[in-house]
Design a protein around this motif. Sequence first.
Motif, PDB file in Angstrom:
ATOM      1  N   ASP A   1      37.817  36.556 -10.608  1.00 47.97           N
ATOM      2  CA  ASP A   1      39.059  35.966 -10.084  1.00 47.97           C
ATOM      3  C   ASP A   1      39.548  34.771 -10.918  1.00 47.97           C
ATOM      4  O   ASP A   1      40.733  34.427 -10.893  1.00 47.97           O
TER       5      ASP A   1
ATOM      6  N   HIS B   1      42.372  40.058 -11.721  1.00 50.05           N
ATOM      7  CA  HIS B   1      43.730  40.308 -11.204  1.00 50.05           C
ATOM      8  C   HIS B   1      44.727  39.831 -12.256  1.00 50.05           C
ATOM      9  O   HIS B   1      44.511  38.807 -12.904  1.00 50.05           O
TER      10      HIS B   1
ATOM     11  N   GLU C   1      33.763  40.539  -3.532  1.00 46.73           N
ATOM     12  CA  GLU C   1      34.800  40.745  -2.524  1.00 46.73           C
ATOM     13  C   GLU C   1      35.301  42.200  -2.615  1.00 46.73           C
ATOM     14  O   GLU C   1      35.363  42.778  -3.710  1.00 46.73           O
TER      15      GLU C   1
ATOM     16  N   HIS D   1      35.903  32.061  -6.216  1.00 43.19           N
ATOM     17  CA  HIS D   1      36.012  31.193  -5.067  1.00 43.19           C
ATOM     18  C   HIS D   1      34.997  31.512  -3.982  1.00 43.19           C
ATOM     19  O   HIS D   1      35.083  30.977  -2.879  1.00 43.19           O
TER      20      HIS D   1
ATOM     21  N   ASP E   1      37.964  43.801  -2.814  1.00 46.55           N
ATOM     22  CA  ASP E   1      38.980  44.248  -3.776  1.00 46.55           C
ATOM     23  C   ASP E   1      38.366  44.561  -5.141  1.00 46.55           C
ATOM     24  O   ASP E   1      39.021  45.152  -5.996  1.00 46.55           O
ATOM     25  N   HIS E   2      37.096  44.187  -5.324  1.00 47.92           N
ATOM     26  CA  HIS E   2      36.416  44.491  -6.589  1.00 47.92           C
ATOM     27  C   HIS E   2      35.202  45.394  -6.415  1.00 47.92           C
ATOM     28  O   HIS E   2      34.638  45.847  -7.407  1.00 47.92           O
TER      29      HIS E   2
ATOM     30  N   HIS F   1      32.035  39.699  -8.974  1.00 44.61           N
ATOM     31  CA  HIS F   1      32.453  39.116  -7.686  1.00 44.61           C
ATOM     32  C   HIS F   1      32.476  40.249  -6.671  1.00 44.61           C
ATOM     33  O   HIS F   1      33.028  41.318  -6.942  1.00 44.61           O
TER      34      HIS F   1
ATOM     35  N   TYR G   1      48.267  31.140  -7.493  1.00 40.09           N
ATOM     36  CA  TYR G   1      46.921  31.660  -7.281  1.00 40.09           C
ATOM     37  C   TYR G   1      45.897  30.517  -7.385  1.00 40.09           C
ATOM     38  O   TYR G   1      45.001  30.389  -6.549  1.00 40.09           O
TER      39      TYR G   1
ATOM     40  N   PHE H   1      48.048  39.117   0.391  1.00 39.06           N
ATOM     41  CA  PHE H   1      46.652  39.356   0.018  1.00 39.06           C
ATOM     42  C   PHE H   1      45.749  38.500   0.895  1.00 39.06           C
ATOM     43  O   PHE H   1      45.990  37.303   1.042  1.00 39.06           O
TER      44      PHE H   1
END
Length: 423
Positions: free
Chosen positions: A174, A231, A90, A155, A92-93, A88, A200, A31
């Motif tokens: 996250d 996640h 990023e 993050h 992936d979201h 968030h 993580y 990832f």
Amino acid sequence: MLGMRTSNDEAVAIGPGVWWIGALDPDLRSFDIILKTANGTSYNSYLVRGSEGVAVIDTVKKEFAEAFFARLESVADYAEIRHIIINHLEPDHTGALPELLRRAPHAQVYISRRGQTMLKALLKDEGREYIPVQTGDRCSLGDRELHFLSTPFLHWPDTQCTWLEQEQMLFSGDLFGCHFCDNRLFNDQVGDFRFSFEYYYAHIMRPFKQHVIDALEILDPLQPRLIAPAHGPILRDRPRDYMQRYRDLSRPRLRNELGEGEKSLLIFYISAYGSTTAMARAIYAGVSEVEGVRASLYDLEGSEAGPFVDLIEEADALIIGSPTINGDAVKPVWDLLSSLVVIDSKGKIAAAFGSYGWSGEAVRMISDRLRGLKMRVPHEGLRLKLIPTDDELGECRAFGKEMAERLMGRFTAPKEIDYADLV
Ligand code: FEO
């Protein structure tokens, strides 16, 4: 494939009027390039239904949009979606967000104040307006409300959490997540994911420990009944244990036995023919002359980088020594330096040294890297050619003393005399 639910892309109820509508990615093995994902991951998205409309919290990675939309459609019509919450941004979201906005054009998008500009840039849609939110802001679904909580830098700068008061559910982005793929979804049903949870944290949250602690100050009083991260497993069984684990991981480890007012300075070195070792020992002796500084000396040949990273995280200053071989610092030094991305080393005092034969680039290269990690590098570093003489070892000792004095705020630079003033 690990336990997939692909034959049944339906939403999964996680509470009254609340569903998981995310996607499973069991085949992912890495990832963001840096994280290994032996078990794949999930992109968790949630749908909350109220008496006056529906809210979608986060979306999924673009390639998984199909499963996301199928699950969404199993519990809601697009016309019902009034609110889209982006905890968030990023990709992936937010990968499925453009298509969701196309299908639900009247939905309002809520995002943290820090996130809105970046989201416009990410979606290449400067014209769309988002509703910037922070702690205290709310979004009404009629008989229930979503509350926004500012928890930045977890993050990325934009991160926030969303709280569904009526169900005491925390949608945490996250935070409290992990890369673990299991279609049983809930922490009391999935396989053993403790390793993934800690891994993580170590790679994503650890550099932001103070922000984790700040977030816990906000989240602890809420006493969530369920934590729904972006996640990995949904934490419905003893969710507060996971919060406590974050608190423990964000605290210093075993107390460093420093006295009141003492500071810790670490010296790492590696040596081909003993010259850099001799320099390191002389520097160590110089550091040790300064009252209040606890010096430690380590040969990088004697350990993997991991334990040293833990030490550096809690130290006040760092000096690294390497010979120059083939115009470069040697690999163990780079291994250590590249490992420091998982900690916050900003503001630590740092310097480099090393013996060299021909060109001696290593010291400058290490110093540049230390600056790149936002450490304070007040000295250009100490380079010595070949085997250090007694005078040069005296220079090393003075260098160590200077660094220790700088650490204690006691260093006074020798006054430079301009001879022009004397005539
Ligand atoms: Fe899961 Fe920071 O994205």
